[in-house]
Design a protein around this motif. Structure first.
Motif, mmCIF file in Angstrom:
data_model
loop_
_atom_site.group_PDB
_atom_site.id
_atom_site.type_symbol
_atom_site.label_atom_id
_atom_site.label_comp_id
_atom_site.label_asym_id
_atom_site.label_seq_id
_atom_site.Cartn_x
_atom_site.Cartn_y
_atom_site.Cartn_z
ATOM 1 N N GLY A 174 0.638 -1.227 -0.111
ATOM 2 C CA GLY A 174 -0.206 -0.020 -0.148
ATOM 3 C C GLY A 174 0.829 1.257 0.040
ATOM 4 O O GLY A 174 0.470 2.203 -0.685
ATOM 5 N N LEU B 282 -4.865 2.513 -1.223
ATOM 6 C CA LEU B 282 -4.013 1.891 -0.081
ATOM 7 C C LEU B 282 -4.655 1.285 0.723
ATOM 8 O O LEU B 282 -5.718 1.698 1.449
ATOM 9 C CB LEU B 282 -3.285 3.248 0.355
ATOM 10 N N GLY C 57 -1.827 1.416 4.243
ATOM 11 C CA GLY C 57 -0.622 2.048 3.764
ATOM 12 C C GLY C 57 0.048 3.234 4.627
ATOM 13 O O GLY C 57 -0.486 3.542 5.632
#
Length: 363
Positions: A131, A150, A153
């Motif tokens: 991510g 994401l 992330g």
């Protein structure tokens, strides 16, 4: 050059795709029926994972087969990172036209040229380090991607050492808003439209703290010129927030997944699940894969309902999904092994029959 099919997953290794300064591997999924100008999703695995495992767990290949898009799975090597993490914090790997990001960019360019991928419909997603690397790709090549997602992330460019990476993962000592935004904007010389960003995070993520999701919003709010959140809603017990840009487009969204730890949110317990629960593939009653794909217009509302509610009562695909399969079969009759043109006459019947079987209308 394509060779070496991966066992049971119909992934094909792209053995040569151009310069590969990041020393990554590339695996490709092509759907059985592939239209001209096919969209591409780049899916980046997390630490300790492989392309094959991420494909099976996340369900991206499964959905791609149903909806007719391609999926590229870059894969990290232990020679680069002992834990198979993409190096989202190494300066030499997160700079445009260098290291791992250039390797992934070369993979994409190869597919656009050789497989007829639509250059206007390329997307990137990933989990954890994947991510974070998805965000790196969005930052360094915003001219390539229409959107990104994401999952667990981190912001771009906030760490340059292993120690700093762990600090940021725990939410400690983040840069201020001005620094976050200037770092993103300085990653390229982009002056056009910026990609949309979807951010997914578990409320109980102890590996990458949820504060990182807020920092990603702050980072992207600069280039999108966003103000306060435009809409907040609760879906399947989880919180979604949306920021609209000046044109009314959903430029940034966040999904806060209630009670979930570190992993990909799945609805894997229904009758027609997309993906499979396992390590870092977590049952959450919501399908991040299908909802992300729908936000990119690669899936439909019917796909979301089917994935999260168990599908239709007779065990067949939804009418919308069936129609899509048949329509693609009749319009293109194009099997994946013949990516340069229409199927020969002798193969058209087989392609259509395969589509009807996938729709549950033939045995």
């Amino acid at each position: 050059m394509l060779d070496k099919p991966m066992q049971d997953q119909r992934l094909i290794e792209i053995a040569r795709f151009g310069s590969n300064p990041g020393s990554l591997k590339a695996w490709l999924f092509l759907p059985s029926i592939m239209a001209p100008n096919t969209p591409l999703v780049v899916a980046l695995h997390g630490c300790t994972q492989t392309a094959e495992g991420y494909a099976a767990g996340s369900g991206w290949s499964q959905l791609a087969e149903r909806r007719g898009f391609a999926v590229l799975y870059p894969e990290q090597q232990r020679s680069n990172n002992a834990n198979l993490c993409f190096n989202w914090f190494e300066p030499g790997d997160i700079r445009r036209d260098a290291g791992e990001v250039l390797s992934i960019r070369k993979m994409i360019g190869h597919l656009v040229q050789m497989q007829g991928i639509d250059p206007e419909r390329i997307f990137v997603t990933g989990l954890s380090a994947g991510g974070a690397m998805a965000n790196v790709m969005l930052a360094t090549y915003p001219d390539i991607f229409a959107g990104g997602a994401l999952i667990g992330g981190l912001p771009y460019g906030t760490a340059v050492t292993v120690g700093e990476a762990f600090e940021r993962m725990q939410g400690r000592n983040p840069p201020d808003a001005a620094k976050l935004q200037s770092t993103l904007k300085g990653a390229s010389k982009h002056a056009g439209r910026w990609p949309t960003v979807s951010i997914w995070h578990g409320t109980h993520d102890q590996t990458v703290r949820p504060s990182n999701a807020e920092q990603v919003v702050t980072q992207w709010s600069g280039v999108h010129a966003l103000g306060e959140v435009s809409r907040t809603e609760t879906i399947n017990g989880h919180t979604r927030k949306v920021w609209l840009d000046a044109r009314g487009r959903e430029a940034v969204e966040t999904w806060s997944i209630q009670g979930m730890g570190h992993g990909v949110p799945l609805a894997a317990s229904g009758d027609e699940p997309i993906g499979k629960a396992g390590p870092y593939m977590l049952e959450a009653g919501i399908s991040s894969t299908v909802r992300i794909a729908r936000s990119w217009k690669l899936a439909t509302d019917a796909d979301v309902r089917e994935a999260e509610a168990g599908g239709s009562t007779d065990g067949r695909k939804s009418q919308d999904g069936t129609a899509s399969i048949i329509e693609r079969a009749l319009r293109y009759a194009r099997p994946r092994e013949n990516a340069t043109g229409a199927a020969p006459d002798g193969k058209i019947a087989k392609v259509i029959n395969d589509a009807l079987r996938a729709a549950g209308l033939m045995k």
